[in-house]
Scaffold this active site. Structure first.
Site, PDB file in Angstrom:
ATOM      1  N   GLY A 113       0.831  -1.193   0.000  1.00  0.00           N
ATOM      2  CA  GLY A 113       0.000   0.000   0.000  1.00  0.00           C
ATOM      3  C   GLY A 113       0.867   1.245   0.000  1.00  0.00           C
ATOM      4  O   GLY A 113       2.035   1.220   0.411  1.00  0.00           O
ATOM      5  N   CYS A 114       0.302   2.343  -0.454  1.00  0.00           N
ATOM      6  CA  CYS A 114       1.089   3.581  -0.564  1.00  0.00           C
ATOM      7  C   CYS A 114       1.519   4.091   0.804  1.00  0.00           C
ATOM      8  O   CYS A 114       2.686   4.452   1.008  1.00  0.00           O
ATOM      9  CB  CYS A 114       0.316   4.636  -1.349  1.00  0.00           C
ATOM     10  SG  CYS A 114      -1.365   4.937  -0.771  1.00  0.00           S
ATOM     11  N   TYR A 115       0.596   4.126   1.752  1.00  0.00           N
ATOM     12  CA  TYR A 115       0.980   4.571   3.100  1.00  0.00           C
ATOM     13  C   TYR A 115       1.994   3.618   3.743  1.00  0.00           C
ATOM     14  O   TYR A 115       2.982   4.074   4.318  1.00  0.00           O
ATOM     15  CB  TYR A 115      -0.246   4.690   4.002  1.00  0.00           C
ATOM     16  CG  TYR A 115      -1.173   5.844   3.750  1.00  0.00           C
ATOM     17  CD1 TYR A 115      -0.734   7.166   3.812  1.00  0.00           C
ATOM     18  CD2 TYR A 115      -2.524   5.634   3.490  1.00  0.00           C
ATOM     19  CE1 TYR A 115      -1.602   8.228   3.614  1.00  0.00           C
ATOM     20  CE2 TYR A 115      -3.404   6.694   3.297  1.00  0.00           C
ATOM     21  CZ  TYR A 115      -2.936   7.990   3.363  1.00  0.00           C
ATOM     22  OH  TYR A 115      -3.812   9.031   3.188  1.00  0.00           O
TER      23      TYR A 115
END
Lengths: 344, 344, 344, 344
Positions: free
Chosen positions: D147-149
């Site tokens: 995921g990006c986070y």
């Protein structure tokens, strides 16, 4: 083949940064000296933190000695400074590229009226899409990079004027992002002032790019073209969207207009005539050396309306400059230049 | 004096929200029914979280019964819906205000061409600054609120056309914020698409506000005025900046142009002719019921160039509507309307 | 009752402009002298073009003489300047309001560490929502306006600390718009740098608002509270969104946490505890003197998480200042202050 | 060497568009099938107008047949859909890359709690910078893109946890641009709502990326790490700026912390530890496959504070995915991936 070495004068500014970004992707050009004025002595990373590959490079002072010995020298300097430094770079084989205005205007009177001071003369104009211009650039050792607005407006209207489809009474309104104004510390360029607001400036025929637009379109049309130009500042960093209109010549049809544009642009690698019904957005060209163009006939008002989007720093300055340099060096015109933008 | 009660149909949209915001500051008007379609049954706070004073109010369904019994009814509905509901509100004393387009155009053919469907007829046009219009509005019980672009363009050019200073061949390019498009869930209105980008739309004489501009300016000029209009979407929520140009009549001087504008606007409370050399920015009018205007003569191109900024939701819709209602109710024209904007 | 006259020192800056905007809406306060330093002599319209009602007012130089003779004097000056000028305004009946930091910190060591120089002493702290503070402000003739971040953070967490629901080990991360940095001409505040980018600054416990947050929360908690504070700059002109977290005390339930907040805030006119499940956005408070607050218990991590939105210029500076002045003058606390924001 | 062919499922979305943009610059990968669901049958140019090189390519329907016969298949699909289609692609030699969440979490209970439905199992995790992960990826034929986070947070904190410099009680607050939410037509993602506003969402430990962050940091630390995570939406299209803090272990010095980060990152091509005193901005990484990181010790509060910027679509999704694919295919890890961003 050995890489050719290029210098960038004005490396800490926005145009200089965009030149560096693009040159880092170019397979035949390598970056030599990076110079500037007040930021000389500091690392490039302090001014262009988006370019980690060059972060540790120290900026040198912009002097003839520092720029000597390169195959290409880009001058990304405030107006008036490039002519002075260029005059001291007398190496005739070096390709010297003026990203400023000093060598764009052929008419000394227009120079005097809009810029003032001594006219430095004219260099080959770096807009390959102008009819006949590619051959001139292939032989050029001096290149005057067009202004960002004139790039947009000329690309938008030259097909109409080349075919005599429009009367020479042009009205242009263009929105630009703030990077066109450079890094100058002016109150009206603060983020607090710019965000959430569109503002007008340089209204009433006084913007310096006006005579350059007229020069280009008059040359294409073969008769004097007048441009009423109004720029505005939009809340974005990059991009120009120009709406360019002129009275349609009698009897012009929408189909004939479209045909003329398709014909004029079909082999242009960097100008996209969009599918009918699709209108340009600057996001289509963000970071790319491209123009996105659409044209229509406003039959109600009897006007040709061409709308064009470019990235003012890429096709409008640094990318356009490299495109011309590619021609001057005998390289493929599009070498190293991005066709695709960064979106959303 | 008792407060007069107003209803807002379309209270969950942007125009409805701005009406509510302004009415909460109005000393003589109090908010009655708040109605909508799909959001009926939910609290207003779910749709207008910037209005805590009304957060708990439940939105009712838009029906004639719900809107009955108010002194003023604002219809902030999609085009075509206000005529239908207005026809069912036959209380002749109620001031009914159509914030949509249904009752703006006098010419059924223009309605048919640009909107389609049956023409609902014309109501008194809610632009008090138009010559002669204040008296009409003082007696009105039905008010057609102008479109946001026509508000800007008419205010920018009526002084020139009233005095015969411009030829009837107008070119307008205007940038607007996204709220003008409402809350419709369209891909091109997503934040990711809008931010960092200016885009064109409705190009080539097809935007629905075109015949309304022509109607207004033709009435002022006393002869048919043609408008070539190009709108664009800018990365901001609110605001319109319109550049409006027309050929100057022969012999017009800059001083005469300025005089005409000063004379026409000197008593207008909501239109500010800026000091010479200052150009409008939409931030000057953010949230205010004002227009910021500047005009100049482009002597090179022989054109009058007027640039105007308004907030499309305030002076361009909800504020302008309340200004007209004040007149219709015999209240001071500017009662409760903000003169100062919110900036930066 | 006669209107009371107020002076604004620093009228050309962002805080000064917001004070003027709000005071123009205030029914009992009228604007007297408008003063500044480098912009003295120019009309206010050149600096605050969104305030046409004051456009022609000439800015005076900030001197004790110019500020004398007012009922209220607002000092919206750079840190360190307000103490100097205040010392020269010895009229004991005048309400003097320091919008800067000079009189906020009680601890001279904290002042020395974070600001440096001589400590000017402490004035009554202008946050009426702090337990017990209203009564102090009603008797005050000197008011220290809280910093914008401490306003947000204190409002977000005081209900938890007042009831002993959180451990004194606070972590705050807050995003702010650029107006918080003022009109200083710094490269990182240029629109080109700010738009499209979020950046960190003042990281690691060095931001000057840190000891002020600790001072407030420690007073409420009755024991030393430590705050690890990280601010960031977001691409917007106005607004603060602060995420404020602290370890929950053992046994705390979500329901008890909610109850404590509802109880603490139920009579606060300017702090809205949002309905459960709704999270704050700065747009909810744009131009309004309000805070939008939500709180939850992160049961997984065992932390109280309060998120709050304010407008840094309104509730965070100018509006909060007027709220305290209303108390000091014996006026209704909310007089003239907007409860509703401007959105979208 | 022949180019290897790649398919993109979900080509009309933001992640799919970014994959296409990057793959067009990759010297060893060529784009084969472009597939999607509702947009199948339309040209890619209608959805990704910034990619003129692919404008005329027709989007196919996402089916196993259409994706068959490629060397690499990227699944840029909504959560839950990639597992279904991957199960039908049983070609064991093909590198299948899930840009969604379906194969990230090892713990079925965490999957059930945060996503719901059947757990699809775990694939090799595509974050080459995680200690030991490069070797795993070199042998992988299935890759779960982080995921990006979690990409941002893991890169920011792994050096601290790998060396035992922080306690396992992490607090993260991160701002993201709107593209992270995809092209879903939700009211809160409209430009009018997003511009000029920062908002919180997914507060209180409920964001789906939380267990993924905990999984990564726990693996590095060798003990359970808890993350209190609060995301917020900022008015920009791209970019994540994450502030990541954890209590410092007793006796930690700023110098030791800096040393640990320098040591951990000195050979990482895509993670830049900024010079001391320089703080990350998302603009540093716009369109680049890089992370810009800074770390400090907040001695007052006793916390390690690491701040990191990435482009959520590039390093956070598409670029990170290609980086892992390069490893899986035996190519140089950084092949075709931009190191420099586009700014301003």
């Amino acid at each position: 083949m050995t890489m050719q070495r290029v210098a960038i004068a004005g490396a800490s500014g926005y145009a200089g940064g965009e030149l560096a970004r693009l040159l880092l992707m170019h397979p035949e050009l390598e970056i030599g000296a990076l110079t500037a004025a007040s930021s000389a002595g500091s690392p490039l990373g302090a001014h262009q933190p988006h370019l980690p590959q060059l972060a540790a490079r120290i900026i040198q002072e912009t002097t003839p000695e520092m720029l000597a010995g390169h195959d290409v020298v880009f001058l990304a300097l405030p107006h008036g400074q490039s002519a002075a430094i260029a005059a001291q770079l007398d190496e005739s084989d070096t390709v010297i590229v003026d990203c400023g205005a000093d060598h764009r205007l052929a008419d000394p009177a227009a120079w005097a009226e809009f810029y003032g001071g001594a006219h430095a003369g004219t260099w080959p104009y770096g807009l390959p899409e102008l009819p006949g211009q590619r051959d001139i650039l292939k032989a050029a050792r001096r290149i005057a990079v067009p202004g960002c607005y004139p790039t947009a407006v000329t690309l938008a209207l030259f097909p109409a004027f080349a075919e005599g489809l429009a009367e020479p009474d042009v009205v242009v309104v263009a929105a630009t992002g703030t990077s066109g104004a450079g890094k100058a510390l002016k109150p009206n360029l603060l983020g607090s002032e710019v965000m959430g607001s569109v503002s007008a400036y340089g209204v009433g025929g006084v913007h310096r790019h006006t005579p350059e637009m007229e020069q280009n379109l008059s040359a294409v049309a073969g008769l004097p073209v007048t441009v009423a130009f109004t720029p505005m500042l939009a809340p974005m960093s990059r991009g120009i969207l120009a709406t360019c209109t002129a009275p349609a010549t009698p009897g012009l049809t929408a189909a004939a207009l479209r045909d003329a544009y398709e014909s004029a642009l079909k082999d242009e690698p960097f100008v996209t005539l969009l599918p009918e019904g699709v209108w340009p957005a600057t996001a289509m060209t963000y970071g790319a050396n491209t123009a996105a163009l659409q044209v229509t006939l406003d039959e109600r008002a009897g006007r040709v309306v061409a709308v064009i989007a470019i990235d003012n720093l890429t096709k409008g300055t640094a990318g356009g400059a490299i495109q011309s340099v590619n021609l001057a060096l005998g390289l493929p015109e599009g070498l190293g230049l991005p066709l695709n933008g960064v979106a959303p």
